[in-house]
Each structure stands twice: as C-alpha cells, then as structure tokens.
Design a protein around this motif. Sequence first.
Motif, PDB file in Angstrom:
ATOM      1  N   SER A 173     139.019 -11.850 -17.186  1.00 49.81           N
ATOM      2  CA  SER A 173     139.394 -10.458 -17.413  1.00 49.81           C
ATOM      3  C   SER A 173     139.300  -9.694 -16.095  1.00 49.81           C
ATOM      4  O   SER A 173     138.748 -10.197 -15.104  1.00 49.81           O
ATOM      5  CB  SER A 173     138.467  -9.823 -18.448  1.00 49.81           C
ATOM      6  N   GLY A 175     137.440  -7.129 -15.371  1.00 48.10           N
ATOM      7  CA  GLY A 175     136.045  -6.896 -15.038  1.00 48.10           C
ATOM      8  C   GLY A 175     135.368  -8.140 -14.491  1.00 48.10           C
ATOM      9  O   GLY A 175     134.577  -8.066 -13.539  1.00 48.10           O
ATOM     10  N   GLN A 176     135.684  -9.307 -15.056  1.00 47.93           N
ATOM     11  CA  GLN A 176     135.105 -10.555 -14.568  1.00 47.93           C
ATOM     12  C   GLN A 176     135.605 -10.874 -13.159  1.00 47.93           C
ATOM     13  O   GLN A 176     134.829 -11.329 -12.309  1.00 47.93           O
ATOM     14  CB  GLN A 176     135.451 -11.696 -15.521  1.00 47.93           C
ATOM     15  N   GLN A 178     136.484  -8.735 -10.890  1.00 49.15           N
ATOM     16  CA  GLN A 178     135.825  -7.848  -9.939  1.00 49.15           C
ATOM     17  C   GLN A 178     134.385  -8.277  -9.716  1.00 49.15           C
ATOM     18  O   GLN A 178     133.863  -8.153  -8.602  1.00 49.15           O
ATOM     19  CB  GLN A 178     135.892  -6.403 -10.429  1.00 49.15           C
ATOM     20  N   ARG A 179     133.730  -8.796 -10.724  1.00 46.33           N
ATOM     21  CA  ARG A 179     132.366  -9.296 -10.553  1.00 46.33           C
ATOM     22  C   ARG A 179     132.349 -10.527  -9.636  1.00 46.33           C
ATOM     23  O   ARG A 179     131.414 -10.712  -8.850  1.00 46.33           O
ATOM     24  CB  ARG A 179     131.740  -9.618 -11.911  1.00 46.33           C
ATOM     25  N   THR A 199     136.872   0.184  -9.418  1.00 44.96           N
ATOM     26  CA  THR A 199     137.017   0.291 -10.878  1.00 44.96           C
ATOM     27  C   THR A 199     138.347   0.904 -11.301  1.00 44.96           C
ATOM     28  O   THR A 199     138.605   1.036 -12.486  1.00 44.96           O
ATOM     29  CB  THR A 199     135.878   1.142 -11.473  1.00 44.96           C
ATOM     30  N   LEU A 202     140.497  -1.174 -13.688  1.00 51.68           N
ATOM     31  CA  LEU A 202     139.789  -1.749 -14.828  1.00 51.68           C
ATOM     32  C   LEU A 202     139.867  -0.827 -16.030  1.00 51.68           C
ATOM     33  O   LEU A 202     140.052   0.382 -15.900  1.00 51.68           O
ATOM     34  CB  LEU A 202     138.319  -1.998 -14.468  1.00 51.68           C
ATOM     35  N   ASP A 203     139.704  -1.416 -17.207  1.00 50.41           N
ATOM     36  CA  ASP A 203     139.642  -0.615 -18.418  1.00 50.41           C
ATOM     37  C   ASP A 203     138.441   0.313 -18.357  1.00 50.41           C
ATOM     38  O   ASP A 203     137.394  -0.025 -17.779  1.00 50.41           O
ATOM     39  CB  ASP A 203     139.523  -1.512 -19.656  1.00 50.41           C
ATOM     40  N   VAL A 206     134.941  -1.044 -19.277  1.00 50.60           N
ATOM     41  CA  VAL A 206     134.177  -1.961 -18.420  1.00 50.60           C
ATOM     42  C   VAL A 206     133.799  -1.316 -17.089  1.00 50.60           C
ATOM     43  O   VAL A 206     133.052  -1.918 -16.310  1.00 50.60           O
ATOM     44  CB  VAL A 206     134.961  -3.266 -18.159  1.00 50.60           C
ATOM     45  N   ARG A 207     134.296  -0.117 -16.808  1.00 50.05           N
ATOM     46  CA  ARG A 207     133.990   0.523 -15.521  1.00 50.05           C
ATOM     47  C   ARG A 207     132.503   0.794 -15.369  1.00 50.05           C
ATOM     48  O   ARG A 207     131.936   0.603 -14.294  1.00 50.05           O
ATOM     49  CB  ARG A 207     134.777   1.832 -15.387  1.00 50.05           C
ATOM     50  N   GLY A 209     130.029  -0.773 -16.462  1.00 46.28           N
ATOM     51  CA  GLY A 209     129.283  -1.980 -16.127  1.00 46.28           C
ATOM     52  C   GLY A 209     129.320  -2.288 -14.646  1.00 46.28           C
ATOM     53  O   GLY A 209     128.312  -2.690 -14.053  1.00 46.28           O
ATOM     54  N   ILE A 210     130.479  -2.098 -14.010  1.00 39.24           N
ATOM     55  CA  ILE A 210     130.602  -2.333 -12.568  1.00 39.24           C
ATOM     56  C   ILE A 210     129.795  -1.298 -11.795  1.00 39.24           C
ATOM     57  O   ILE A 210     129.120  -1.619 -10.807  1.00 39.24           O
ATOM     58  CB  ILE A 210     132.077  -2.301 -12.145  1.00 39.24           C
TER      59      ILE A 210
END
Length: 353
Positions: A173, A175-176, A178-179, A199, A202-203, A206-207, A209-210
């Motif tokens: 995804s 988010g994944q 970007q991690r 971010t 990203l949705d 999930v922002r 979380g980052i």
Amino acid sequence: MSATTDNARERAGTVAADGAPVVEIRGLVKDFPVGGLLSRGRFRALGGIDLDVRRGEIMALVGESGSGKSTIARCVARLEQPTSGTLRVDGVDVLAAEPRRASRAYRAKVQMVFQDPFGSLNPAHRVEHFLTRALVLHGRATSASTLKRRLTELLDTVDLDHALLDAYPHELSGGQRQRVAIARALAVEPEVILADEPTSMLDVSVRIGILNLMRRLRDERGISLLYITHDLAAARYIADRTTVMFAGEVVEAGESTALMAGPAHPYTRLLLSAVPDPRRAGTFDPAERAALRAQVLGATTCPYAADGRCRDDAPVHHVVEPGWTVRCHRYRPHAEVARRALDVSGTATAQTA
C-alpha cells in the motif's frame, strides 16, 4: 537490544538538551537557467535563505507550490548545487569541503524521504534489496548474521511485518511503501532526515501513522527532521518550529503553536485561512480569500502595506517575540522602538561603568 539501538537512544538523550543547530543555512541562493541552452535568462528560486535546524527538533517548512521548499531540501541533500551561500552540517562548511558532490559520509548524515514512495522505489526489486543495499554500502552490515538482524530491526522500527521483505513495491500500500522508504533512510543511521511532503500522496487515514512514526524517531533516536509540507495542520501537529516561505523567501518563522495561533505575516494568515477549523467563527468567503491572495502575491498593493512600501523598500526580518521573526513592514515601528530602547540601555550602562 542491539548495540545500534543502544547508541541511537544514547544519542537521543544527549541531543535532547542540545539546542545547537545541526544544519545551518546562510544566504542560500539558487538560480535556474531558463530559455534554452543559448539563453542567459535566470530564474531565482531561492533569494538568500537563512535557516537553522536544531539537534533533535522537527522543523516544518511550509508554503504553496513553487515557494522554494523542495529546492531547499534538494540543496541540503546535495541533489542541487546552490548558486551561492553556505551550508554547514555539524559545523562543517559542506559546500567548501565537498564542492562538486557529496561524500558517502555526508550521505550517511543526511538522508531524504521523497514525496512519491512508488517513484523512489525501483519496481524491479524487492523490499529486502532496498534495505540491504543501504546497509552494505554504508558498512552497517559486515556479516550475514548482522545483516539479518539489522533488517529485522528496521522493519520493527517502521512497524512492518517481516514477511514484506520478499514483497515488490506494487504489492504494498502507499503507507507501507513510505515506511519502506523511511526504513531505507534509517539504515545508515542519519542525523538529519529531509522529508519532502511524505504524506501528501497517502490516504488521510494513514497519514497520522506516518507523522507519529517520524515523531517517535525524533524522540527515540534524536534525529532532526526538516518536514516540508503545504499542510499547516500537519505542521502544527508534528513540528516544534515552523518556517513559512513565499516566492523563495522566508517571511515568518517561530514556534509552531504560537505562530499558528496568531500569525503575524499576511501570507501566513492567508495559508491558515484555507485550513478547515471547526472553531473558526463563520466561514471564510472563497472570493475574499482569492482577492487577498492576489493582493499579497503582488497583483495589487498588499492591504497591510503602507503606501505600497514593499515595492520600493524590501522588508527585513523583525522580531515579534524571542524566537519569532516576521519579514513585514508592519513590524518596523516595533523593531525601531526596541532598537532605541537597547541603544538607551547600552548608553546608560556605559555611563554607569
């Protein structure tokens, strides 16, 4: 717990009380050629930027597209060569010491996380390749056992499942991905991370979380972050200090909460007016905001300027409060009063002595 993790936490505890800048930018100018190979036309993207990023802090750099935010990050990352100015990292004048290209040691100190995680990860390789390459090139894994342990630590740090080492970018995804990009930056144990709108693609779900991950990295490892964004709400949430840029210039800088609560520069007020806020009384008329934007950007006289002074006399930075500066003529009287008070105080002290 590994020795690497112990060292990172020890460094975090050391820099937490250290307000010295790890990145010092003075008079940074960047011009880009325009009009083709035979043209001598130049476009000034940065007009003499002064900026500090302190150890163990998150500095947000905000402004509209084209304000020069990403250009600053690319100059610090040595992806662009500044036209003039100085860049110091850990007190070393990097442009003088390494004029042509950055050394591997510099790359280990300063890492960049790009806006598009899919574009920054080669789709032909698995996640393990990205992390392994960073670890091996920078000497962070000298044996197979060390490499395996470091890969596990990196995935744990960014809250990813170990099974994702075998995944390709298209299987992750946003988010994944970007991690993974953040884990790759962490692999070389940097002192500074330049996060260029990490971010924005990203949705919304999930922002946060980052953002929380980056705050945790600062708290646990003492890493300094230059967080580039056009989202003032995110800047207020994550950053200790915020610097506002407009047309290649810094127009306001200060502690994030205070600056957002009472912005001094009309451009900062304009940016904040676009941030949804349920506590704001009434609504901000889009037509009014468009008119204000045209005025502030120079289509007409800024409504806050006296007799169009900005056109004839470029404003300088004035102190609103300690640690809070604004580049606006509206604060000139306050600055002059403060200067006269200092002059009188200095004269009285000299006479007493």
